[in-house]
Design an enzyme around this catalytic site. Structure first.
Site, PDB file in Angstrom:
ATOM      1  N   CYS A 110       0.871  -1.174   0.000  1.00 14.80           N
ATOM      2  CA  CYS A 110       0.000   0.000   0.000  1.00 14.80           C
ATOM      3  C   CYS A 110       0.907   1.222   0.000  1.00 14.80           C
ATOM      4  O   CYS A 110       1.895   1.249   0.739  1.00 14.80           O
ATOM      5  CB  CYS A 110      -0.871  -0.015   1.251  1.00 14.80           C
ATOM      6  SG  CYS A 110      -1.941   1.426   1.386  1.00 14.80           S
ATOM      7  N   HIS A 153      -8.997  -3.975  -1.818  1.00 11.58           N
ATOM      8  CA  HIS A 153      -8.031  -3.197  -1.023  1.00 11.58           C
ATOM      9  C   HIS A 153      -8.423  -1.712  -1.031  1.00 11.58           C
ATOM     10  O   HIS A 153      -8.471  -1.061   0.028  1.00 11.58           O
ATOM     11  CB  HIS A 153      -6.629  -3.404  -1.616  1.00 11.58           C
ATOM     12  CG  HIS A 153      -5.541  -2.597  -0.981  1.00 11.58           C
ATOM     13  ND1 HIS A 153      -4.455  -3.155  -0.353  1.00 11.58           N
ATOM     14  CD2 HIS A 153      -5.352  -1.250  -0.884  1.00 11.58           C
ATOM     15  CE1 HIS A 153      -3.666  -2.196   0.114  1.00 11.58           C
ATOM     16  NE2 HIS A 153      -4.182  -1.029  -0.206  1.00 11.58           N
ATOM     17  N   GLU A 154      -8.742  -1.192  -2.215  1.00 12.24           N
ATOM     18  CA  GLU A 154      -9.090   0.229  -2.330  1.00 12.24           C
ATOM     19  C   GLU A 154     -10.439   0.521  -1.668  1.00 12.24           C
ATOM     20  O   GLU A 154     -10.616   1.542  -1.007  1.00 12.24           O
ATOM     21  CB  GLU A 154      -9.115   0.679  -3.797  1.00 12.24           C
ATOM     22  CG  GLU A 154      -7.776   0.575  -4.513  1.00 12.24           C
ATOM     23  CD  GLU A 154      -6.607   1.161  -3.737  1.00 12.24           C
ATOM     24  OE1 GLU A 154      -6.789   2.188  -3.052  1.00 12.24           O
ATOM     25  OE2 GLU A 154      -5.506   0.578  -3.800  1.00 12.24           O
ATOM     26  N   HIS A 157     -10.115   1.111   1.902  1.00 17.63           N
ATOM     27  CA  HIS A 157      -9.644   2.460   2.257  1.00 17.63           C
ATOM     28  C   HIS A 157     -10.826   3.407   2.480  1.00 17.63           C
ATOM     29  O   HIS A 157     -10.768   4.286   3.340  1.00 17.63           O
ATOM     30  CB  HIS A 157      -8.769   3.047   1.135  1.00 17.63           C
ATOM     31  CG  HIS A 157      -7.327   2.637   1.198  1.00 17.63           C
ATOM     32  ND1 HIS A 157      -6.520   2.914   2.280  1.00 17.63           N
ATOM     33  CD2 HIS A 157      -6.531   2.000   0.306  1.00 17.63           C
ATOM     34  CE1 HIS A 157      -5.290   2.452   2.038  1.00 17.63           C
ATOM     35  NE2 HIS A 157      -5.271   1.891   0.854  1.00 17.63           N
TER      36      HIS A 157
HETATM   37 NI    NI Z   1      -3.630   0.991  -0.037  1.00 16.71          NI
END
Ligand code: NI
Length: 178
Positions: A110, A153-154, A157
């Site tokens: 990341c 993953h995004e 966030h």
């Molecule tokens: Ni990330």
């Protein structure tokens, strides 16, 4: 252009809070930022450019990583060497996910995590995500493997979750794709 120093580090509290829905029409500032994020991720994956601008390679960025607490992210995926596909998701939702789980063998990375990490994050092998493009048109992507991992993953966030919050090393084999 966006440089590594413009990306927030995991120590920043903002990264641990959920972002807010985007309203349309999108602000000029956000549209410009999306272009900058795509440029950054593209250059970061071209070795000569990455070296020139001192960029760590990355394929995804969420707005909160550049300090904007809004629900959008971009993924720049290298389909073939030097050939990239851009994905922009605004106000995304995961509408379906496979039972099969996979993970990145060497562990995820990341651009906000600037230290070595150990461990894997189980992710759905395939997902369908719905959201909007920058003009507010509905978009729907069915993605698998690397792209599915990047999208999840995004998406995390946007909810203030980093991959380091999800590391699980218990019985890795149960997550292995067969
Ligand atoms: Ni990330």
């Amino acid at each position: 252009m966006l440089l590594d120093k413009d990306i927030l580090d995991e120590k920043n509290k903002c990264l641990h809070k959920p972002s807010e829905d985007v309203t349309f029409p999108m602000d000029e500032k956000d549209l410009k930022m999306i272009d900058d994020m795509i440029e950054h991720l593209t250059l970061s994956q071209i070795p000569e450019e990455a070296e020139k601008y001192d960029l760590r390679p990355g394929m995804g960025l969420a707005a909160i990583q550049v300090g904007i607490p809004k629900r959008y992210f971009v993924v720049v995926y290298e389909v073939n060497e030097g050939e990239f596909e851009n994905y922009i998701l605004v106000n995304p939702k995961i509408v379906s996910a496979s039972n099969e789980m996979i993970y990145v063998e060497e562990g995820e990375g990341c651009l906000s995590v600037n230290r070595p990490t150990e461990g894997i994050v189980p992710r759905h092998a395939r997902i369908t995500m719905e959201g909007y493009d920058t003009e507010g048109n509905k978009v729907r992507y069915r993605v698998r493997e690397d792209l599915a991992i990047a999208f999840q993953h995004e998406y995390d966030h946007l909810n203030g979750i980093l991959f380091t919050d999800k590391i699980d090393n218990r019985n890795k084999d149960k997550y292995r794709a067969i």
